[in-house]
Design an enzyme around this catalytic site. Structure first.
Site, PDB file in Angstrom:
ATOM      1  N   MET A   1       0.688  -1.235   0.033  1.00  0.00           N
ATOM      2  CA  MET A   1       0.126  -0.007   0.173  1.00  0.00           C
ATOM      3  C   MET A   1       0.863   1.331   0.127  1.00  0.00           C
ATOM      4  O   MET A   1       0.329   2.434   0.281  1.00  0.00           O
ATOM      5  CB  MET A   1      -0.835   0.291   1.174  1.00  0.00           C
ATOM      6  N   CYS A   2       2.140   1.138  -0.199  1.00  0.00           N
ATOM      7  CA  CYS A   2       2.918   2.291  -0.376  1.00  0.00           C
ATOM      8  C   CYS A   2       3.069   2.899  -1.761  1.00  0.00           C
ATOM      9  O   CYS A   2       2.976   2.051  -2.633  1.00  0.00           O
ATOM     10  CB  CYS A   2       4.587   1.792   0.022  1.00  0.00           C
ATOM     11  N   HIS A   3       2.771   4.214  -1.651  1.00  0.00           N
ATOM     12  CA  HIS A   3       2.732   4.877  -3.023  1.00  0.00           C
ATOM     13  C   HIS A   3       4.004   5.153  -3.674  1.00  0.00           C
ATOM     14  O   HIS A   3       5.100   5.432  -2.959  1.00  0.00           O
ATOM     15  CB  HIS A   3       2.046   6.410  -3.059  1.00  0.00           C
TER      16      HIS A   3
ATOM     17  N   ASP B   1      23.763 -10.604   5.897  1.00  0.00           N
ATOM     18  CA  ASP B   1      24.052 -11.238   4.806  1.00  0.00           C
ATOM     19  C   ASP B   1      25.612 -11.644   4.864  1.00  0.00           C
ATOM     20  O   ASP B   1      25.877 -12.685   4.279  1.00  0.00           O
ATOM     21  CB  ASP B   1      23.299 -10.754   3.566  1.00  0.00           C
TER      22      ASP B   1
ATOM     23  N   MET C   1       8.455   5.496   4.569  1.00  0.00           N
ATOM     24  CA  MET C   1       8.596   3.996   4.449  1.00  0.00           C
ATOM     25  C   MET C   1       9.740   3.885   3.532  1.00  0.00           C
ATOM     26  O   MET C   1      10.597   2.827   3.665  1.00  0.00           O
ATOM     27  CB  MET C   1       7.371   3.626   3.548  1.00  0.00           C
ATOM     28  N   GLU C   2      10.283   5.022   2.703  1.00  0.00           N
ATOM     29  CA  GLU C   2      11.500   4.779   1.909  1.00  0.00           C
ATOM     30  C   GLU C   2      12.764   4.898   2.989  1.00  0.00           C
ATOM     31  O   GLU C   2      13.715   4.210   2.559  1.00  0.00           O
ATOM     32  CB  GLU C   2      11.699   5.952   0.865  1.00  0.00           C
TER      33      GLU C   2
END
Length: 145
Positions: free
Chosen positions: A61-63, A114, A99-100
């Protein structure tokens, strides 16, 4: 996905972080350039920036927004045997950019994990959190700790 077309375009900025805790010997290998896979922090920096640019592709749901800048720095804490990735992301758009910033910080931390998992499986990715955001209708947020 929420319709943001009625929102005004404003300058927005968000700062987020993620921390990787590890054995002291692992931190020494990272800072001394002794990890077999290569320069851990250089690779993690590129991975974090690339992830910030792709946040809308992996979070449903992230634009998708026009990112105007992403900076990523690492804070090495020898006493805590930890590395914290701090991401600052900026845009001029109709919706926030936190969110970014969060995605960039998380992926930078996961990249450290990793690249070092062969020498330290006790590492932990912790403290993925928003530190600051500004812009838009909700104004400025600053985490108090």
């Amino acid at each position: 996905m929420v319709d943001v077309s009625a929102k005004q375009v404003t300058a927005r900025e968000a700062v987020a972080q993620a921390t990787v805790t590890m054995r002291r010997s692992t931190l020494e290998l990272i800072t001394g350039g002794g990890i077999e896979k290569g320069d851990v922090l250089a690779v993690a920096q590129v991975a974090g920036i690339m992830a910030a640019k792709k946040a809308s592709e992996i979070i449903p749901m992230c634009h998708p927004i026009a990112i105007t800048g992403v900076d990523l720095e690492f804070k090495v804490d020898e006493e805590a045997s930890a590395i914290t990735a701090v991401v600052t992301a900026r845009t001029r758009d109709r919706t926030g950019i936190e969110m970014e910033a969060l995605t960039g910080a998380a992926v930078a931390a996961l990249t450290i994990y990793d690249m070092c998992k062969a020498v330290d499986r006790d590492m932990a990715v912790t403290e993925v959190k928003l530190l600051f955001k500004t812009g838009g209708k909700s104004g400025t947020y600053r985490r108090e700790e």
